[in-house]
Scaffold this active site. Structure first.
Site, PDB file in Angstrom:
ATOM      1  N   THR A   1      -1.570   2.851  -0.885  1.00  0.00           N
ATOM      2  CA  THR A   1      -2.329   2.126  -0.087  1.00  0.00           C
ATOM      3  C   THR A   1      -3.427   3.085   0.501  1.00  0.00           C
ATOM      4  O   THR A   1      -3.610   4.353   0.334  1.00  0.00           O
ATOM      5  CB  THR A   1      -1.563   1.661   1.189  1.00  0.00           C
ATOM      6  OG1 THR A   1      -0.907   2.920   1.820  1.00  0.00           O
ATOM      7  CG2 THR A   1      -0.464   0.438   0.708  1.00  0.00           C
TER       8      THR A   1
ATOM      9  N   MET B   1       3.958  -4.688  -4.028  1.00  0.00           N
ATOM     10  CA  MET B   1       4.476  -4.807  -5.517  1.00  0.00           C
ATOM     11  C   MET B   1       6.013  -5.913  -5.388  1.00  0.00           C
ATOM     12  O   MET B   1       6.302  -6.185  -6.431  1.00  0.00           O
ATOM     13  CB  MET B   1       5.221  -3.554  -5.867  1.00  0.00           C
ATOM     14  CG  MET B   1       3.979  -2.496  -6.315  1.00  0.00           C
ATOM     15  SD  MET B   1       2.601  -3.191  -7.122  1.00  0.00           S
ATOM     16  CE  MET B   1       1.641  -1.858  -7.050  1.00  0.00           C
TER      17      MET B   1
ATOM     18  N   HIS C   1       7.237   0.587   9.975  1.00  0.00           N
ATOM     19  CA  HIS C   1       7.565   1.486   8.966  1.00  0.00           C
ATOM     20  C   HIS C   1       8.119   2.538   9.386  1.00  0.00           C
ATOM     21  O   HIS C   1       7.799   3.034  10.573  1.00  0.00           O
ATOM     22  CB  HIS C   1       6.287   1.644   8.103  1.00  0.00           C
ATOM     23  CG  HIS C   1       5.608   0.413   7.156  1.00  0.00           C
ATOM     24  ND1 HIS C   1       5.183  -0.507   7.977  1.00  0.00           N
ATOM     25  CD2 HIS C   1       5.896   0.311   6.058  1.00  0.00           C
ATOM     26  CE1 HIS C   1       4.482  -1.381   7.134  1.00  0.00           C
ATOM     27  NE2 HIS C   1       5.082  -1.043   5.841  1.00  0.00           N
TER      28      HIS C   1
ATOM     29  N   LYS D   1       5.094   7.152   7.453  1.00  0.00           N
ATOM     30  CA  LYS D   1       3.980   6.442   7.140  1.00  0.00           C
ATOM     31  C   LYS D   1       2.537   6.806   7.732  1.00  0.00           C
ATOM     32  O   LYS D   1       2.741   6.473   8.992  1.00  0.00           O
ATOM     33  CB  LYS D   1       4.172   5.006   6.884  1.00  0.00           C
ATOM     34  CG  LYS D   1       3.235   3.954   6.574  1.00  0.00           C
ATOM     35  CD  LYS D   1       3.397   2.773   6.067  1.00  0.00           C
ATOM     36  CE  LYS D   1       2.465   1.778   5.652  1.00  0.00           C
ATOM     37  NZ  LYS D   1       1.800   2.292   4.340  1.00  0.00           N
TER      38      LYS D   1
HETATM   39  N1  NAI Z   1       2.539  -0.963  -3.308  1.00  0.00           N
HETATM   40  C1  NAI Z   1       3.697  -1.102  -2.701  1.00  0.00           C
HETATM   41  O1  NAI Z   1       4.372  -2.026  -2.917  1.00  0.00           O
HETATM   42  C2  NAI Z   1       3.991  -0.045  -1.745  1.00  0.00           C
HETATM   43  C3  NAI Z   1       3.146   0.875  -1.466  1.00  0.00           C
HETATM   44  N2  NAI Z   1       3.714   1.974  -0.852  1.00  0.00           N
HETATM   45  C4  NAI Z   1       2.738   3.097  -0.450  1.00  0.00           C
HETATM   46  O2  NAI Z   1       3.109   4.056  -1.455  1.00  0.00           O
HETATM   47  C5  NAI Z   1       2.468   5.381  -0.775  1.00  0.00           C
HETATM   48  C6  NAI Z   1       3.317   6.554  -1.022  1.00  0.00           C
HETATM   49  O3  NAI Z   1       4.528   6.221   0.012  1.00  0.00           O
HETATM   50  P1  NAI Z   1       5.806   7.045  -0.061  1.00  0.00           P
HETATM   51  O4  NAI Z   1       6.283   7.292  -1.087  1.00  0.00           O
HETATM   52  O5  NAI Z   1       6.684   6.381   1.125  1.00  0.00           O
HETATM   53  O6  NAI Z   1       5.215   8.281   0.607  1.00  0.00           O
HETATM   54  P2  NAI Z   1       5.896   9.794   0.611  1.00  0.00           P
HETATM   55  O7  NAI Z   1       5.130  10.853   1.695  1.00  0.00           O
HETATM   56  O8  NAI Z   1       7.276   9.736   0.308  1.00  0.00           O
HETATM   57  O9  NAI Z   1       4.987  10.589  -0.937  1.00  0.00           O
HETATM   58  C7  NAI Z   1       3.943  10.712  -1.133  1.00  0.00           C
HETATM   59  C8  NAI Z   1       4.013  11.918  -2.108  1.00  0.00           C
HETATM   60  O10 NAI Z   1       2.659  12.034  -2.732  1.00  0.00           O
HETATM   61  C9  NAI Z   1       2.323  13.256  -2.993  1.00  0.00           C
HETATM   62  N3  NAI Z   1       1.060  13.843  -2.943  1.00  0.00           N
HETATM   63  C10 NAI Z   1       0.399  14.331  -1.836  1.00  0.00           C
HETATM   64  N4  NAI Z   1      -0.811  14.410  -2.301  1.00  0.00           N
HETATM   65  C11 NAI Z   1      -1.092  14.315  -3.656  1.00  0.00           C
HETATM   66  C12 NAI Z   1      -2.055  14.410  -4.668  1.00  0.00           C
HETATM   67  N5  NAI Z   1      -3.253  14.649  -4.516  1.00  0.00           N
HETATM   68  N6  NAI Z   1      -1.698  14.037  -6.045  1.00  0.00           N
HETATM   69  C13 NAI Z   1      -0.251  13.544  -6.412  1.00  0.00           C
HETATM   70  N7  NAI Z   1       0.742  13.551  -5.418  1.00  0.00           N
HETATM   71  C14 NAI Z   1       0.333  13.857  -3.991  1.00  0.00           C
HETATM   72  C15 NAI Z   1       3.273  14.033  -1.760  1.00  0.00           C
HETATM   73  O11 NAI Z   1       3.545  15.471  -2.168  1.00  0.00           O
HETATM   74  C16 NAI Z   1       4.416  13.117  -1.530  1.00  0.00           C
HETATM   75  O12 NAI Z   1       5.421  13.528  -2.429  1.00  0.00           O
HETATM   76  C17 NAI Z   1       1.864   5.015   0.657  1.00  0.00           C
HETATM   77  O13 NAI Z   1       0.430   4.675   0.450  1.00  0.00           O
HETATM   78  C18 NAI Z   1       2.497   3.715   0.624  1.00  0.00           C
HETATM   79  O14 NAI Z   1       1.936   3.051   1.655  1.00  0.00           O
HETATM   80  C19 NAI Z   1       4.926   2.242  -0.482  1.00  0.00           C
HETATM   81  C20 NAI Z   1       5.885   1.343  -0.732  1.00  0.00           C
HETATM   82  C21 NAI Z   1       5.439  -0.106  -1.246  1.00  0.00           C
HETATM   83  O1  LIG Z   2       4.453   2.725   3.136  1.00  0.00           O
HETATM   84  C1  LIG Z   2       5.333   1.974   2.915  1.00  0.00           C
HETATM   85  O2  LIG Z   2       6.590   1.984   3.084  1.00  0.00           O
HETATM   86  C2  LIG Z   2       4.860   0.462   2.541  1.00  0.00           C
HETATM   87  N1  LIG Z   2       3.667   0.331   2.150  1.00  0.00           N
HETATM   88  C3  LIG Z   2       2.871  -0.606   1.914  1.00  0.00           C
HETATM   89  C4  LIG Z   2       1.774  -1.185   2.756  1.00  0.00           C
HETATM   90  O3  LIG Z   2       1.290  -0.361   3.262  1.00  0.00           O
HETATM   91  O4  LIG Z   2       1.669  -2.470   3.016  1.00  0.00           O
HETATM   92  C5  LIG Z   2       3.900  -1.821   1.335  1.00  0.00           C
HETATM   93  C6  LIG Z   2       5.022  -1.940   2.251  1.00  0.00           C
HETATM   94  O5  LIG Z   2       4.797  -2.316   3.641  1.00  0.00           O
HETATM   95  C7  LIG Z   2       5.766  -0.578   2.461  1.00  0.00           C
END
Ligand code: NAI
Ligand SMILES: O=C(O)C1=N[C@H](C(=O)O)C[C@H](O)C1
Length: 283
Positions: free
Chosen positions: A108, A132, A165, A169
């Site tokens: 995001t 997703m 969240h 986050k």
């Molecule tokens: N589209 C969807 O359904 C969902 C989207 N998200 C989004 O996914 C993203 C990640 O969420 P989480 O896994 O919970 O975060 P997290 O903090 O657990 O993981 C993020 C990872 O990205 C790595 N990272 C940082 N900078 C980077 C770079 N330049 N290149 C590659 N890797 C890098 C970090 O080292 C870390 O391992 C957030 O933006 C969240 O909102 C989360 C859940 C569902």
């Molecule tokens: O960071 C998360 O966990 C999530 N991120 C997405 C968002 O920003 O809407 C989807 C979901 O809410 C989980």
């Protein structure tokens, strides 16, 4: 294209979502690339992470071009999945675009207009969506349809939005921001996305949002409340998700959908998850 021909690189497997997606990729019988681009320091300090017993080598920014060139040579059906951080979205997407790599962007935040522009200009195939999870995507699509069919139906209503969240986050929910767009078209009183209330404190999450204690490290609870101008009518919509499996499975659907679009050389190249759902491509 059969599943085994679709190779998937998940960036970043060190993260909570990246790891969950990588596991779902393996469960689905897709070919998980044993390399993952991650934050610079992690790549050096951690070295590799295990995904369902597969050691995945971490690659920092300085070595990513070499790694991608090597992988693309061996795996022409490569699709990249990105779950990194809002601050990395545009840089990473530009990297995929410059390499002609189809991608699923679940991360995001960042500059979303720039993200779409860069992807369009590069001509790569991509699914870009902040959400997703199949049932939440269906809710999102329903709100879009309501707004298209009945614009102004909630004219003058006051909107309030709260999202809770895990405290790690860093941004406001991308899903909530998209759903607010539908409410704006439905005619609510002026409401900008910076009015979305972010709840990140454990006491408030459990006390006010009813987040179970065991879900504090992984949940997404959203409440949208509408009140009529005279206060006599109230509506409330909620979607409360514990854990990450719903997103990981939806991401695999997005990958398979993208592989089929590439194979048929579809004219449309940029999709969101509502497109994937409408295509009947979500299990
Ligand atoms: N589209 C969807 O359904 C969902 C989207 N998200 C989004 O996914 C993203 C990640 O969420 P989480 O896994 O919970 O975060 P997290 O903090 O657990 O993981 C993020 C990872 O990205 C790595 N990272 C940082 N900078 C980077 C770079 N330049 N290149 C590659 N890797 C890098 C970090 O080292 C870390 O391992 C957030 O933006 C969240 O909102 C989360 C859940 C569902
Ligand atoms: O960071 C998360 O966990 C999530 N991120 C997405 C968002 O920003 O809407 C989807 C979901 O809410 C989980």
């Amino acid at each position: 294209m059969c599943r085994a021909e679709t190779s998937v690189m998940v960036n970043a497997c060190t993260g909570k979502m990246g790891h969950a997606v990588a596991e779902a990729v393996v469960r689905a019988g897709l070919d998980l690339i044993p390399f993952s681009i991650t934050g610079e320091s992690e790549a050096v300090v951690v070295g590799n992470v295990g995904v369902s017993g597969i050691p995945v080598q971490l690659v920092g920014a300085d070595k990513r071009q070499q790694a991608i060139s090597d992988i693309m040579r061996d795996k022409p059906g490569l699709i990249v999945v990105d779950f990194t951080l809002p601050g990395a979205v545009n840089e990473n997407a530009k990297f995929y675009c410059d390499n002609g790599l189809p991608f699923v962007m679940g991360t995001t935040g960042g500059d979303r207009v720039q993200l779409t522009r860069d992807t369009e200009e590069s001509g790569v195939y991509a699914v870009i969506a902040p959400q997703m999870g199949k049932q939440v995507v269906a809710f999102q699509a329903t709100m879009e349809m309501m707004a298209q069919n009945f614009p102004g139906a909630f004219s003058g209503y006051k909107l309030s939005v709260r999202e809770s969240h895990q405290r790690t986050k860093v941004d406001t929910s991308g899903t909530a921001k998209e759903i607010v767009r539908s409410f704006q078209q439905l005619g609510v009183e002026p409401f900008e996305v910076d009015a979305i209330q972010r709840v990140r404190e454990a006491g408030q999450q459990m006390g006010e949002m009813h987040v179970p204690e065991k879900a504090l490290s992984g949940h997404a609870f959203h409440t949208y409340h509408l009140t009529s101008p005279d206060g006599t009518v109230n509506f409330e919509f909620q979607h409360n998700v514990v854990g990450r499996e719903i997103y990981a499975e939806g991401t695999v659907d997005a990958v398979l959908f993208l592989a089929s679009k590439i194979k048929e050389k579809a004219e449309q190249r940029i999709f969101n998850m509502v497109d994937v759902l409408r295509a009947g491509a979500m299990r």
